[in-house]
Design a protein around this motif. Structure first.
Motif, PDB file in Angstrom:
ATOM      1  N   THR A  80      -5.312   7.545   5.829  1.00  0.00           N
ATOM      2  CA  THR A  80      -6.623   7.499   5.189  1.00  0.00           C
ATOM      3  C   THR A  80      -6.536   7.760   3.690  1.00  0.00           C
ATOM      4  O   THR A  80      -7.173   7.060   2.882  1.00  0.00           O
ATOM      5  N   ILE A  81      -5.765   8.754   3.287  1.00  0.00           N
ATOM      6  CA  ILE A  81      -5.644   9.082   1.864  1.00  0.00           C
ATOM      7  C   ILE A  81      -5.069   7.899   1.106  1.00  0.00           C
ATOM      8  O   ILE A  81      -5.576   7.488   0.046  1.00  0.00           O
ATOM      9  N   GLU A  82      -3.996   7.340   1.630  1.00  0.00           N
ATOM     10  CA  GLU A  82      -3.351   6.201   0.964  1.00  0.00           C
ATOM     11  C   GLU A  82      -4.296   5.001   0.889  1.00  0.00           C
ATOM     12  O   GLU A  82      -4.433   4.365  -0.162  1.00  0.00           O
ATOM     13  N   ARG A  83      -4.953   4.697   2.006  1.00  0.00           N
ATOM     14  CA  ARG A  83      -5.834   3.537   2.055  1.00  0.00           C
ATOM     15  C   ARG A  83      -7.005   3.680   1.090  1.00  0.00           C
ATOM     16  O   ARG A  83      -7.345   2.741   0.353  1.00  0.00           O
ATOM     17  N   ASN A  84      -7.619   4.863   1.078  1.00  0.00           N
ATOM     18  CA  ASN A  84      -8.781   5.077   0.207  1.00  0.00           C
ATOM     19  C   ASN A  84      -8.406   5.040  -1.270  1.00  0.00           C
ATOM     20  O   ASN A  84      -9.158   4.510  -2.105  1.00  0.00           O
ATOM     21  N   THR A  85      -7.260   5.613  -1.618  1.00  0.00           N
ATOM     22  CA  THR A  85      -6.826   5.617  -3.022  1.00  0.00           C
ATOM     23  C   THR A  85      -6.548   4.203  -3.499  1.00  0.00           C
ATOM     24  O   THR A  85      -6.957   3.803  -4.604  1.00  0.00           O
TER      25      THR A  85
ATOM     26  N   ALA B 151      -7.764   1.453  -2.239  1.00  0.00           N
ATOM     27  CA  ALA B 151      -8.991   0.652  -2.203  1.00  0.00           C
ATOM     28  C   ALA B 151      -9.723   0.701  -3.536  1.00  0.00           C
ATOM     29  O   ALA B 151     -10.459  -0.235  -3.888  1.00  0.00           O
ATOM     30  N   GLU B 152      -9.497   1.769  -4.301  1.00  0.00           N
ATOM     31  CA  GLU B 152     -10.153   1.899  -5.602  1.00  0.00           C
ATOM     32  C   GLU B 152      -9.720   0.809  -6.579  1.00  0.00           C
ATOM     33  O   GLU B 152     -10.423   0.516  -7.542  1.00  0.00           O
TER      34      GLU B 152
ATOM     35  N   ASP C  76      -8.814  -2.243  -5.329  1.00  0.00           N
ATOM     36  CA  ASP C  76      -8.902  -3.428  -4.472  1.00  0.00           C
ATOM     37  C   ASP C  76      -7.528  -3.825  -3.935  1.00  0.00           C
ATOM     38  O   ASP C  76      -7.138  -4.991  -3.975  1.00  0.00           O
TER      39      ASP C  76
ATOM     40  N   GLU D 105      -5.056  -3.737  -0.542  1.00  0.00           N
ATOM     41  CA  GLU D 105      -5.016  -3.587   0.911  1.00  0.00           C
ATOM     42  C   GLU D 105      -3.713  -2.905   1.319  1.00  0.00           C
ATOM     43  O   GLU D 105      -2.641  -3.252   0.820  1.00  0.00           O
TER      44      GLU D 105
ATOM     45  N   SER E 215      -1.448  11.609  -2.029  1.00  0.00           N
ATOM     46  CA  SER E 215      -2.337  11.166  -3.104  1.00  0.00           C
ATOM     47  C   SER E 215      -1.553  10.769  -4.351  1.00  0.00           C
ATOM     48  O   SER E 215      -1.868   9.772  -5.015  1.00  0.00           O
TER      49      SER E 215
END
Length: 320
Positions: free
Chosen positions: A17-22, A24-25, A27, A29, A295
């Motif tokens: 989740t941390i990797e994906r959300n960071t 995503a900022e 754009d 994938e 992060s």
């Protein structure tokens, strides 16, 4: 269509989740690899722009397949699972996080020392198997005043030294550079360290030159009452030589958090020896350290993909 794609080869925590959300900022994938070999990773990397890796091997074939690779970032400290030289030849920066779990690994090494010295794991195993016998196993000794030999006085070795000095242990260390002397720590050559130490703790990276350096000849230098602790890399130790040395009474026991092959076959020596404490590559883990690691690596990748200079480039590649 996302602007970027980033391959994560493996991870040692419940989710990404941390990797994906960071990512995503910007754009990007996140492509999560199933457990697989280099060929599988190479196929997944083909249309990616960056690679993040924890323990999985990232050889030339995987990096070569990632035609648009802008960065290879290690979710950790050591770099022996990445073909760093090939990355440099292709002007691809390699990054790591050299300071994220210093406290955790030092604490784990100290916990292993305490467990060995006070026979905590041994007594636990005995009592769970119905043997409540104080006199079983090696004799107990007071930790205060004993000698801890630290092989590699880098960031983690220094943290361990600080903690062990608080227990009033004598600290000796081997360091090739001998830079940054530390109060209360005596530099010695490696053979002297093995001969004098009651506990030997390894804190050195694995290179092509030091694989299996702790071999049959080196184990002959140990005190019969000494213990070995390894939170660095499994392949620093010749496992068969360790078991032979234990059988020959050349040392009293060992605590191993890292193995050459992970997971190892726990039914085989030295892992099934009651004198050996085994933990599953857990030294780096804490809620705090993993948050910091994940992060920062994701931000390294995001920074590079958006044209910036990421922290901790380790292979001398100039970007920007």
């Amino acid at each position: 269509m996302p602007r970027f794609k980033v391959l994560i080869t493996d991870y040692a925590w419940p989710d990404v989740t941390i990797e994906r959300n960071t990512l995503a900022e910007i754009d990007a994938e996140l492509v999560v690899a199933p457990k697989g070999d280099a060929e599988t990773l190479a196929g997944l990397a083909a249309d990616c722009d960056a690679i993040m890796t924890n323990w999985a091997k990232v050889p030339q074939a995987v990096i070569e397949a990632c035609k648009n690779c802008k960065i290879v970032s290690r979710l950790g400290i050591g770099l022996d699972n990445i073909d760093v030289a090939y990355c440099k030849s292709q002007n691809i920066p390699v990054t790591n996080v050299p300071d994220y779990c210093l406290i955790e690994v030092a604490e784990h090494a100290l916990a292993q020392l305490l467990s060995l010295s006070r026979k905590v794991a041994f007594y636990h195993h005995e009592t769970k198997n119905g043997r409540y016998v104080l006199q079983s196993g090696p004799k107990l000794r007071r930790i205060e005043g004993q000698t801890l030999g630290i092989v590699g006085l880098g960031n983690i070795g220094r943290k361990l030294a600080e903690k062990a000095l608080g227990l009033k242990m004598k600290i000796i260390a081997y360091s090739r550079s001998r830079k940054d002397p530390m109060p209360g720590v005596e530099f010695v050559e490696i053979d002297e360290l093995l001969q004098r130490s009651d506990y030997v703790s390894l804190h050195t990276p694995l290179t092509k030159d030091n694989k299996y350096w702790l071999n049959a000849d080196k184990f002959k230098l140990f005190k019969p009452s000494a213990y070995l602790i390894n939170t660095a890399r499994g392949a620093l130790i010749d496992g068969q030589a360790l078991q032979n040395a234990l059988n020959a009474g050349q040392l009293a026991g060992a605590a191993l958090d890292v193995q050459e092959v992970e997971p190892p076959d726990l039914s085989q020596a030295p892992y099934n020896d009651p004198r050996v404490v085994v933990t599953p590559h857990a030294a780096f883990v804490s809620e705090e350290s993993l948050q910091n690691l994940r992060s920062r690596v994701a931000k390294q990748v995001a920074t590079r993909l958006t044209g910036g200079v990421p922290e901790n480039i380790v292979n001398g590649v100039t970007v920007g």
